[in-house]
Enzyme design. Structure first.
Site, short mmCIF file in Angstrom:
data_model
loop_
_atom_site.label_atom_id
_atom_site.label_comp_id
_atom_site.label_asym_id
_atom_site.label_seq_id
_atom_site.Cartn_x
_atom_site.Cartn_y
_atom_site.Cartn_z
N TYR A 146 0.83 -1.20 0.00
CA TYR A 146 0.00 0.00 0.00
C TYR A 146 0.87 1.25 0.00
CZ TYR A 146 -3.51 3.43 1.43
OH TYR A 146 -4.35 4.52 1.48
N ASP A 238 9.07 2.19 1.17
CA ASP A 238 7.93 2.81 1.82
C ASP A 238 7.89 2.31 3.26
OD1 ASP A 238 5.48 3.61 2.81
OD2 ASP A 238 4.43 3.34 0.91
N LYS A 266 3.54 7.62 10.52
CA LYS A 266 3.02 6.84 11.65
C LYS A 266 3.81 7.08 12.93
CE LYS A 266 0.15 4.42 8.88
NZ LYS A 266 -1.30 4.43 8.93
#
Length: 426
Positions: A146, A238, A266
């Site tokens: 993702y 990523d 995050k």
């Protein structure tokens, strides 16, 4: 919340009905459409408290950002103090310098960093930069990874084919994507041998946390690095999920493979909305000349940078990784024992800081093998876990924070066992 009897949620039901009249689906992110319906009043450490007085041991952590636990006092205080003097200046301030210094110190491999608001934005900046540097257009990426919700990166699988994941998404924006199975170095070598001169970047989650928490095979990342060097391709990690969660240096530290660019988010800011793109000076410098555009009104805001300074500073000065690993290891072992005691094929796999729970007994190395598990069965089980006071996601990923300790471990295993017993006997 009383462990023996999950409570009712009249206040949550009322708020949900009101939200449905105001907001599509009653939520402001489609990720939460399939989530728990309870409304949260407050959170502290590793716990959530609903408007109906129920408590939950939280292993979702706001989809990952609360690595230090909810509302860490020193981070909240730092942001509050900083914001009293302003939030957005339209100019530079000292906190963004300090934040950049700390991030680069923690990572250990990158030369320069740019801050943004979301991981989606950071990924877009990385892809644009790779295309600018190479003069190429194609992007190699991998099934199940993702990289955000925008048209040129959002994909889903239907009947064995990968394409747009949403109505209204422009399929043409995916025409430059080459989508491959992950963890298959030979397949990547074949594709780059044929089309490498058109490929600007290879982008991947270096550990596939978003779907299944799957580690790279031994030697895989090294071979990807070699192939990118051979073909003049920019390698992008990523690490929006993995960064600062696996360790200060993230996947690079854990696996010993250095990308050209990497995105972070995050766990970088104690729950505040911050992301970053870091990388080699010769690449990142293109932003500084204005040759490659990367903009954003709220990038490096006072709030964001104060949160980064406080959070990353803590990770450097008081690293929590040992106790996170201790808790996660004990929790994974405890969940496995509960499954074995009931002769259920409960599968618990991954890392102590982030692991995956599902039903099944197959070797999982990529998205395709992940689908051989009974993912739907686990998703049906999750509402029962929530009813018994465990806040987890239907996709099976559990996050461990620095705030989880013995109290949370005991509560989690007790509640999981009761939920599983009720579910099996129902």
């Amino acid at each position: 919340m009383v462990d023996d009897a999950p409570g009712r949620t009249p206040r949550s039901d009322e708020l949900r009905n009101r939200a449905l009249r105001l907001t599509p689906g009653g939520v402001h992110s489609n990720v939460r459409l399939a989530g728990a319906r309870d409304f949260i009043q407050r959170a502290q450490g590793a716990w959530l408290y609903s408007v109906d007085g129920q408590d939950y041991v939280d292993y979702l952590l706001g989809q990952g950002p609360n690595f230090l636990g909810h509302a860490p006092g020193h981070v909240i205080d730092a942001v509050f103090r900083a914001c009293k003097d302003g939030v957005i200046f339209g100019g530079q301030h000292e906190l963004e310098v300090r934040a950049g210094e700390l991030v680069l110190e923690a990572l250990g491999w990158a030369d320069l960093v740019r801050f943004s608001m979301t991981g989606t934005e950071a990924v877009q900046a990385a892809l644009r930069l790779a295309r600018a540097v190479t003069g190429r257009t194609k992007i190699v990426r991998f099934e199940g990874h993702y990289h955000g919700w925008l048209d040129n990166v959002l994909i889903s699988e239907r009947d064995g084919r990968w394409g747009p994941a949403s109505r209204g998404q422009l399929a043409s924006h995916l025409e430059d994507s080459i989508i491959l199975p992950w963890n298959d170095a030979e397949r990547l070598a074949d594709v780059l041998g044929r089309d490498g001169e058109q490929v600007a970047a290879v982008i991947m989650e270096p550990i596939m946390i978003n779907a299944g928490v799957i580690e790279p095979r031994a030697g895989y990342l090294e071979e990807v690095r070699r192939l990118c060097d051979e073909h003049g391709i920019v390698l992008i990690f990523d690490e929006v999920i993995a960064g600062f969660r696996l360790g200060l240096g993230g996947a690079t530290e854990r696996y010993g493979v250095t990308p050209d660019l990497a995105t972070y988010g995050k766990a970088i800011a104690g729950g505040f909305p911050v992301a970053a793109l870091a990388g080699r000076a010769d690449l990142m410098a293109r932003f500084g000349t204005g040759e490659v555009n990367h903009s954003g009104t709220f990038n490096a805001s006072v709030m964001a940078m104060a949160a980064v300074v406080a959070s990353v500073g803590t990770l450097i000065d008081e690293p929590p990784y040992e106790r996170v690993a201790e808790h996660g290891t004990a929790l994974m072992a405890g969940l496995r024992e509960i499954g074995l005691a009931r002769n259920l094929p409960l599968r618990v796999s991954g890392l102590p800081a982030a692991f995956h729970v599902s039903f099944g007994d197959v070797e999982v190395t990529d998205y395709r093998s992940l689908q051989k598990l009974d993912l739907a069965r686990y998703e049906r089980f999750v509402p029962v876990l929530v009813e018994h006071g465990l806040w987890v996601a239907g996709r099976g990923v559990w996050y461990v924070s620095a705030a989880h300790g013995p109290k949370e471990l005991d509560a989690a295993l007790t509640r999981f066992e009761k939920a599983l017993t009720q579910w099996v006997s129902a």
